[in-house]
Design an enzyme around this catalytic site. Structure first.
Site, PDB file in Angstrom:
ATOM      1  N   CYS A 104       0.976  -1.271   0.038  1.00 20.92           N
ATOM      2  CA  CYS A 104       0.128   0.054   0.194  1.00 20.92           C
ATOM      3  C   CYS A 104       1.001   1.257   0.000  1.00 20.92           C
ATOM      4  O   CYS A 104       1.506   1.540   1.105  1.00 20.92           O
ATOM      5  CB  CYS A 104      -0.682   0.250   1.243  1.00 20.92           C
ATOM      6  N   CYS A 107      -0.438   4.362   2.300  1.00 18.14           N
ATOM      7  CA  CYS A 107      -0.516   4.256   3.838  1.00 18.14           C
ATOM      8  C   CYS A 107      -0.116   2.879   4.186  1.00 18.14           C
ATOM      9  O   CYS A 107       1.104   2.726   3.915  1.00 18.14           O
ATOM     10  CB  CYS A 107      -1.774   4.822   4.422  1.00 18.14           C
ATOM     11  N   SER A 108      -1.037   2.073   4.621  1.00 18.32           N
ATOM     12  CA  SER A 108      -0.522   0.895   5.121  1.00 18.32           C
ATOM     13  C   SER A 108      -1.896  -0.381   4.763  1.00 18.32           C
ATOM     14  O   SER A 108      -1.714  -1.313   5.972  1.00 18.32           O
ATOM     15  CB  SER A 108      -0.025   0.758   6.532  1.00 18.32           C
ATOM     16  N   CYS A 109      -2.472  -0.386   4.033  1.00 17.04           N
ATOM     17  CA  CYS A 109      -3.620  -1.291   3.773  1.00 17.04           C
ATOM     18  C   CYS A 109      -3.274  -2.519   3.806  1.00 17.04           C
ATOM     19  O   CYS A 109      -2.299  -2.955   3.039  1.00 17.04           O
ATOM     20  CB  CYS A 109      -4.365  -0.890   2.569  1.00 17.04           C
TER      21      CYS A 109
END
Lengths: 196, 89, 97
Positions: A104, A107-109
């Site tokens: 991702c 962000c950090s999905c």
């Protein structure tokens, strides 16, 4: 700069914020504890490993999983409903021609329910910036060298889907049952930074 | 305008730091920040997209200097203040 | 009745070169670049609108779009797929055979 000192300062900031939100009735301490208990007890790469082992041993399940993972997961008592709302899951299969890897960049999905809390490297700028530009150099840092004729596909989960890699079943595992196969699968295999 | 979080393809971040046997959280306060955010989204104080927006609005130098959960804490504090969840005090 | 999706699997699409001030989920590295639709993911509220607290965010089809590394970076043999809301995209000319 002392990391320990900075860390205790931030811990105090968090405690004060939590106390004020609880006092205002916005959140409850029991609610926060329940969220963490559910995360730490339920979210684990063991779930993704079970899905993988089932797909390796049941061709019908694998077909359903790749076609529509959300409707296949309940066959193993799993679902994508653990978050704020049900998320779409897409399972991408490694083959002799294609190797998949997840990121991702914004962000950090991450599919926390199936893979557990994400590792720090997955959330780092180093990983997010580099894997879309030069995935083979990133995979090499994990010790994964792929043949030149394998195409690497990088999946940047920039919207509402979450991804899981279905690794290739290792050679020489014909005699193993589903539970033994599941023990071979690692979190990195499900992200695509390891072969399995 | 592109924001500081939008790092795909950027150079200069160096090698990965892979921590073997890494725990889910490195300190108790990180876990509390995780839980606070989940509770505030569930409670309708803000949406996940508003939370991401608040992380991205950090000053670039501050964003890059902060740890992952320090960014979360910053975003939660920003949104709690903007929504006046704790009153004006 | 759901609105029909604007793009079909296999179709070439270009990511608009827009540069919004606020939150968006079109990464900078694909803006202005052309890829191919892999599949539709169904309709989802637009993150750009939800990030503003809009009561009724636009709901659009999200597409999985595949970009060859050469299109993005001028080199490389890998492929990058990105998930993009319909309003991020416009139709691109088909490649000449």
């Amino acid at each position: 700069m002392s990391g320990e000192h900075a860390s205790s300062t931030v811990a105090v900031r968090v405690r004060r914020l939590e106390e004020r939100l609880v006092a205002a009735g916005v959140v409850g301490d029991d609610q926060l504890d329940a969220i963490l208990t559910k995360l730490l007890n339920g979210a684990s790469p063991v779930n993704g490993a079970r899905v993988t082992a089932r797909a390796w041993t049941d061709p019908g399940f694998k077909e359903r999983l790749l076609a529509d993972a959300n409707t296949a997961l309940p066959e193993l008592g799993l679902s994508m409903t653990g978050g704020i709302q049900e998320q779409r899951l897409k399972v991408v299969e490694n083959t002799t021609e294609v190797h998949n890897v997840l990121v991702c960049t914004l962000c950090s999905c991450y599919p926390i329910g199936l893979l557990g809390p994400s590792p720090s490297w997955y959330k780092s700028e180093a990983y997010r910036s580099r894997v879309v530009r030069d995935p083979r150099s990133v995979l090499a840092e994990f010790g994964l060298e792929l043949p030149d004729d394998v195409t690497v596909t990088v999946w940047d989960s920039s919207a509402e889907s979450r991804y899981m890699v279905l690794p290739r079943r290792p050679d020489g595992t014909d005699g193993l049952g589903e539970e033994e196969l599941a023990r071979l699968v690692t979190r990195e295999g499900l992200i695509g930074t390891a072969a399995v | 305008m592109s924001r500081v979080n939008d790092v795909g393809g950027q150079t200069g971040f160096g090698a990965l730091r892979i921590e073997a046997g890494e725990p889910p959280f490195h300190a108790d306060w990180e876990a509390r920040v995780y839980a606070l955010n989940m509770a505030l989204v569930r409670g309708g104080v803000y949406t996940l997209d508003e939370f991401r927006d608040a992380v991205e609005r950090m000053a670039p130098a501050e964003y890059l200097a902060a740890s992952y959960y320090e960014r979360w804490l910053h975003a939660i504090e920003t949104l709690v203040a903007e929504r006046k969840v704790l009153g004006d005090a | 009745m759901p609105e029909p999706a604007a793009f079909a699997a296999g179709q070439r699409v270009r990511v608009r070169a827009a540069d919004p001030d606020g939150h968006t989920r079109a990464p900078r590295y694909v803006r202005g670049h052309t890829g191919r639709v892999v599949e539709s993911q169904g309709r989802w509220p637009l993150a750009d609108d939800r990030a503003t607290g809009a009561a009724e965010p636009r709901v659009e089809t999200v597409y999985t779009v595949a970009f060859p590394a050469r299109e993005l970076w001028g080199e490389g043999t890998h492929e990058v797929t990105v998930d993009l809301w319909e309003s991020y995209l416009e139709q691109a000319a088909e490649e000449r055979a």
